[in-house]
Design a protein around this motif. Structure first.
Motif, PDB file in Angstrom:
ATOM      1  N   SER A   9       0.810  -1.214   0.000  1.00 19.61           N
ATOM      2  CA  SER A   9       0.000   0.000   0.000  1.00 19.61           C
ATOM      3  C   SER A   9       0.841   1.261   0.000  1.00 19.61           C
ATOM      4  O   SER A   9       1.887   1.333   0.649  1.00 19.61           O
ATOM      5  CB  SER A   9      -0.911   0.005   1.236  1.00 19.61           C
ATOM      6  N   GLY A  10       0.348   2.262  -0.683  1.00 16.71           N
ATOM      7  CA  GLY A  10       0.912   3.589  -0.534  1.00 16.71           C
ATOM      8  C   GLY A  10       0.762   4.053   0.909  1.00 16.71           C
ATOM      9  O   GLY A  10      -0.195   3.687   1.597  1.00 16.71           O
ATOM     10  N   GLY A  11       1.708   4.834   1.365  1.00 14.10           N
ATOM     11  CA  GLY A  11       1.671   5.303   2.745  1.00 14.10           C
ATOM     12  C   GLY A  11       0.434   6.112   3.069  1.00 14.10           C
ATOM     13  O   GLY A  11       0.026   6.191   4.228  1.00 14.10           O
ATOM     14  N   MET A  42       6.158   0.235  -3.913  1.00 14.02           N
ATOM     15  CA  MET A  42       5.219  -0.865  -3.701  1.00 14.02           C
ATOM     16  C   MET A  42       4.963  -1.629  -5.000  1.00 14.02           C
ATOM     17  O   MET A  42       4.891  -2.861  -5.005  1.00 14.02           O
ATOM     18  CB  MET A  42       3.897  -0.333  -3.142  1.00 14.02           C
ATOM     19  N   LYS A  43       4.855  -0.912  -6.107  1.00 13.71           N
ATOM     20  CA  LYS A  43       4.710  -1.586  -7.399  1.00 13.71           C
ATOM     21  C   LYS A  43       5.944  -2.432  -7.695  1.00 13.71           C
ATOM     22  O   LYS A  43       5.829  -3.575  -8.151  1.00 13.71           O
ATOM     23  CB  LYS A  43       4.496  -0.565  -8.514  1.00 13.71           C
ATOM     24  N   ILE A  56      -3.095  -1.180  -2.583  1.00 11.62           N
ATOM     25  CA  ILE A  56      -3.711   0.135  -2.415  1.00 11.62           C
ATOM     26  C   ILE A  56      -2.704   1.147  -2.935  1.00 11.62           C
ATOM     27  O   ILE A  56      -1.710   1.468  -2.266  1.00 11.62           O
ATOM     28  CB  ILE A  56      -4.068   0.437  -0.944  1.00 11.62           C
ATOM     29  N   LEU A  57      -2.925   1.608  -4.143  1.00  9.34           N
ATOM     30  CA  LEU A  57      -1.979   2.487  -4.820  1.00  9.34           C
ATOM     31  C   LEU A  57      -2.734   3.622  -5.499  1.00  9.34           C
ATOM     32  O   LEU A  57      -3.959   3.686  -5.444  1.00  9.34           O
ATOM     33  CB  LEU A  57      -1.172   1.690  -5.864  1.00  9.34           C
ATOM     34  N   TYR A 195      -6.710   7.351  -4.535  1.00 11.65           N
ATOM     35  CA  TYR A 195      -6.182   6.035  -4.161  1.00 11.65           C
ATOM     36  C   TYR A 195      -7.238   4.963  -4.381  1.00 11.65           C
ATOM     37  O   TYR A 195      -8.424   5.176  -4.120  1.00 11.65           O
ATOM     38  CB  TYR A 195      -5.695   6.044  -2.711  1.00 11.65           C
ATOM     39  N   THR A 196      -6.773   3.835  -4.872  1.00 16.79           N
ATOM     40  CA  THR A 196      -7.650   2.750  -5.277  1.00 16.79           C
ATOM     41  C   THR A 196      -7.124   1.433  -4.733  1.00 16.79           C
ATOM     42  O   THR A 196      -5.913   1.224  -4.675  1.00 16.79           O
ATOM     43  CB  THR A 196      -7.733   2.701  -6.821  1.00 16.79           C
TER      44      THR A 196
END
Length: 231
Positions: A9-11, A42-43, A56-57, A195-196
């Motif tokens: 996940s993004g922070g 993360m990717k 979650i990015l 964010y998705t």
């Protein structure tokens, strides 16, 4: 043994996941693990093969991963937009940021500026461009960069300079003790990132992963999302 659900996940979503985690784990008899950090990193972790059930990015990265066949298109759920803000140390009087001149004056006077990775982090990439546009990017001695917004804000909280400032997504400012949100980046430098969440293709726990995505995006969690900085 409880099942394990791994996320990358993004922070920006760390506070939201943290708020919902205990109830979800209890309800589903599972444990949530994984990493939070710059979305680009993360990717990279996913592509390198790190275990992951839920992503979650940024919406743009999720769409790219769907196109690459790495994320399940039918599982995609938007969580909301997150604005990029400016932070000061707790205890410092609020500084109004009404326009570009206010922003330039605050940043120009700061003895140190804390922000996330200008290569891999959404807010860091954008803020580096803001510094360049304001003519403030060349004084590298004042710039303090960190792997993600959370670590940048934690470092700002401990900074020896009382007038140091920082910039990252508001969600990461709001969850960090010792700093406060003093304003948003003004036009034309504002940034809102959507964010998705999505389930990874080949997830080890696909149904559990879908349940987590649904819980994060549920109408019942709308108030929690707002409190965490999502719009």
């Amino acid at each position: 043994m409880p099942r394990r659900l791994d996320i990358l996940s993004g922070g920006a979503a760390q506070g939201l996941v943290g708020r919902l985690q205990a109830d979800f784990e209890r309800k589903h008899d599972c444990r949530i693990g994984g990493s939070f950090g710059a979305v680009g990193l993360m990717k990279d972790k996913l592509v390198a093969g790190e275990p992951c059930d839920v992503l979650i990015l940024s919406d743009a990265l999720i769409k790219g991963l769907v196109a690459e066949g790495r994320a399940d298109a039918s599982s995609v759920q938007a969580l909301g937009g997150v604005k990029t803000g400016v932070a000061v140390k707790q205890g410092r009087a609020a500084v109004a940021i009404r326009n570009v001149d206010d922003l330039r004056a605050l940043l120009a006077s700061a003895p140190a500026i804390y922000f996330p990775d200008p290569v891999k982090a959404t807010a860091g990439i954008h803020f580096q461009k803001v510094l360049q546009a304001l003519g403030l990017a060349d004084d590298a001695s004042r710039l303090r960069t960190f792997p993600n917004g959370a670590t940048a804000m934690a470092a700002l909280a401990q900074a020896p300079e009382p007038d140091a400032v920082g910039c990252t997504q508001v969600t990461e400012i709001l969850i960090t003790q010792g700093v406060r949100l003093t304003g948003l980046l003004p036009a034309p430098h504002e940034l809102t990132t959507v964010y998705t969440a999505a389930v990874v293709k080949g997830a080890r726990e696909p149904e559990l992963a879908r349940a987590l995505v649904a819980a994060l995006a549920a109408p019942e969690a709308a108030d929690v999302r707002r409190e965490c900085g999502f719009e």
